[in-house]
Motif scaffolding. Structure first.
Motif, PDB file in Angstrom:
ATOM      1  N   LEU A  62      59.895  15.569  31.710  1.00 53.24           N
ATOM      2  CA  LEU A  62      58.441  15.466  31.648  1.00 53.24           C
ATOM      3  C   LEU A  62      57.965  14.036  31.438  1.00 53.24           C
ATOM      4  CD1 LEU A  62      57.679  18.652  29.515  1.00 53.24           C
ATOM      5  CD2 LEU A  62      57.215  18.329  31.955  1.00 53.24           C
ATOM      6  N   LEU A 122      64.417  18.857  29.126  1.00 54.15           N
ATOM      7  CA  LEU A 122      63.039  19.079  29.547  1.00 54.15           C
ATOM      8  C   LEU A 122      62.119  17.932  29.140  1.00 54.15           C
ATOM      9  CD1 LEU A 122      60.978  20.927  30.875  1.00 54.15           C
ATOM     10  CD2 LEU A 122      60.718  22.111  28.674  1.00 54.15           C
ATOM     11  N   SER A 147      51.619  18.832  30.459  1.00 48.73           N
ATOM     12  CA  SER A 147      51.779  17.933  31.598  1.00 48.73           C
ATOM     13  C   SER A 147      51.619  18.679  32.920  1.00 48.73           C
ATOM     14  CB  SER A 147      53.163  17.269  31.548  1.00 48.73           C
ATOM     15  OG  SER A 147      53.434  16.574  32.749  1.00 48.73           O
ATOM     16  N   TYR A 199      57.777  21.703  38.071  1.00 53.08           N
ATOM     17  CA  TYR A 199      59.189  21.852  37.703  1.00 53.08           C
ATOM     18  C   TYR A 199      59.611  23.322  37.713  1.00 53.08           C
ATOM     19  CZ  TYR A 199      59.652  16.945  36.312  1.00 53.08           C
ATOM     20  OH  TYR A 199      59.729  15.572  36.301  1.00 53.08           O
ATOM     21  N   LEU A 242      53.817  17.744  25.527  1.00 50.74           N
ATOM     22  CA  LEU A 242      54.235  17.479  26.900  1.00 50.74           C
ATOM     23  C   LEU A 242      54.147  18.727  27.772  1.00 50.74           C
ATOM     24  CD1 LEU A 242      57.370  15.242  26.215  1.00 50.74           C
ATOM     25  CD2 LEU A 242      55.115  14.486  27.014  1.00 50.74           C
ATOM     26  N   LEU A 243      54.071  19.903  27.148  1.00 51.36           N
ATOM     27  CA  LEU A 243      53.955  21.136  27.925  1.00 51.36           C
ATOM     28  C   LEU A 243      52.634  21.203  28.686  1.00 51.36           C
ATOM     29  CD1 LEU A 243      55.425  23.760  25.410  1.00 51.36           C
ATOM     30  CD2 LEU A 243      56.571  22.631  27.326  1.00 51.36           C
ATOM     31  N   ILE A 285      63.723  18.266  38.255  1.00 49.87           N
ATOM     32  CA  ILE A 285      64.143  18.966  37.053  1.00 49.87           C
ATOM     33  C   ILE A 285      65.568  19.491  37.182  1.00 49.87           C
ATOM     34  CG2 ILE A 285      63.157  21.154  37.842  1.00 49.87           C
ATOM     35  CD1 ILE A 285      63.325  19.875  34.202  1.00 49.87           C
ATOM     36  N   ARG A 334      53.204  18.090  35.431  1.00 56.61           N
ATOM     37  CA  ARG A 334      54.522  18.195  36.047  1.00 56.61           C
ATOM     38  C   ARG A 334      55.203  19.533  35.755  1.00 56.61           C
ATOM     39  NH1 ARG A 334      57.208  12.304  34.549  1.00 56.61           N
ATOM     40  NH2 ARG A 334      55.845  11.019  35.896  1.00 56.61           N
ATOM     41  N   LEU A 335      54.835  20.161  34.649  1.00 59.03           N
ATOM     42  CA  LEU A 335      55.556  21.352  34.216  1.00 59.03           C
ATOM     43  C   LEU A 335      55.514  22.458  35.268  1.00 59.03           C
ATOM     44  CD1 LEU A 335      57.161  22.785  32.026  1.00 59.03           C
ATOM     45  CD2 LEU A 335      54.998  23.563  31.039  1.00 59.03           C
TER      46      LEU A 335
END
Length: 256
Positions: A132, A128, A168, A174, A165-166, A138, A170-171
């Motif tokens: 990220l 993960l 982000s 994903y 990074l959580l 993913i 992008r999460l």
């Protein structure tokens, strides 16, 4: 660590909800009906019909198969560290993959203390965190396990302050991608009373399963956490009492 656990009560996302020890009867397992997955029943033999296996099956039924609407992306988070949420997440994934026709992806989003790979007996490779940090899909980080239809995305490369990074953008994308590629996505998260990570993850999932350690009286804290989830619109699927120490004969469970 004991794997005994019990689903206590569906909390329905209400800040006034409490955790009660009386669980209503659960229908017996049955096979797939139409497109809705159902557990294939265990043979009632001495080696299979153990109390733990029956509890595990019922837990999966209550959290995933009997709930309406049925959740497909679920965050597992403990009230406190050491309550067994990681092992419970792994076991639920194994059951869904082995006893239904569903595909399941486990995701280790506990970037503070990743341990899902240890619960499954494999190494923590690119996962993960790497997804990220880098552009790409993913699914390319999902690793097939020895169980049929079961996949794992580990926490990935250790970097300083990886949990940040959580946040982000992008999460969410994903998780949406995983939802399209797998029937179920089970996410392991840090303890809810210590960190807000489960709030971030729960906001992009279908619900949260809150794991409490048996014989530890933290009712006020549990009620606050449930209220925090409800206040942000996160559906609380239920509270799971884990690590019970009193024995229950298998013969009794076979008649429940």
């Amino acid at each position: 660590m004991s794997r005994n656990f019990e689903l206590l009560h569906q909390l329905n996302g209400s800040p006034q909800s409490e955790v009660y020890p009386n669980m209503p009867p659960i229908p017996p397992p049955h096979e797939t009906v139409g497109e809705k997955a159902r557990l294939i029943p265990l043979e009632r033999t001495a080696d299979l019909a153990t109390a733990r296996e029956l509890e595990e099956e019922r837990l999966v039924h209550r959290l995933f198969l009997d709930a309406q609407p049925s959740p497909r992306v679920v965050v597992f988070t403990a009230l406190d560290a050491g309550s067994g949420a990681t092992c419970l997440c792994a076991r639920a994934g194994e059951l869904l993959a082995s006893k239904t026709t569903s595909s399941v992806c486990l995701v280790d989003a506990n970037l503070r203390h990743p341990a899902l790979h240890q619960a499954l007996g494999i190494e923590n490779q690119a996962g993960l965190v790497d997804a990220l940090l880098e552009a790409g899909t993913i699914k390319s980080y999902a690793r097939p396990l020895d169980k049929e239809r079961l996949w794992l995305i580990t926490a990935g490369t250790e970097v300083p302050d990886a949990h940040t990074l959580l946040a982000s953008d992008r999460l969410a994308g994903y998780i949406s991608e995983l939802r399209q590629n797998f029937d179920y996505v089970l996410i392991d998260s840090p303890a809810a009373s210590l960190y807000t990570d489960s709030l971030v993850l729960g906001a992009i999932a279908d619900g949260v399963a809150l794991v409490l350690k048996a014989n530890v009286r933290r009712r006020a804290t549990a009620s606050k956490i449930v209220g925090d989830f409800a206040g942000t619109g996160i559906r609380v699927l239920g509270a799971v009492l884990n690590q019970r120490t009193f024995p229950v004969p298998s013969a009794i469970y076979s008649w429940l």
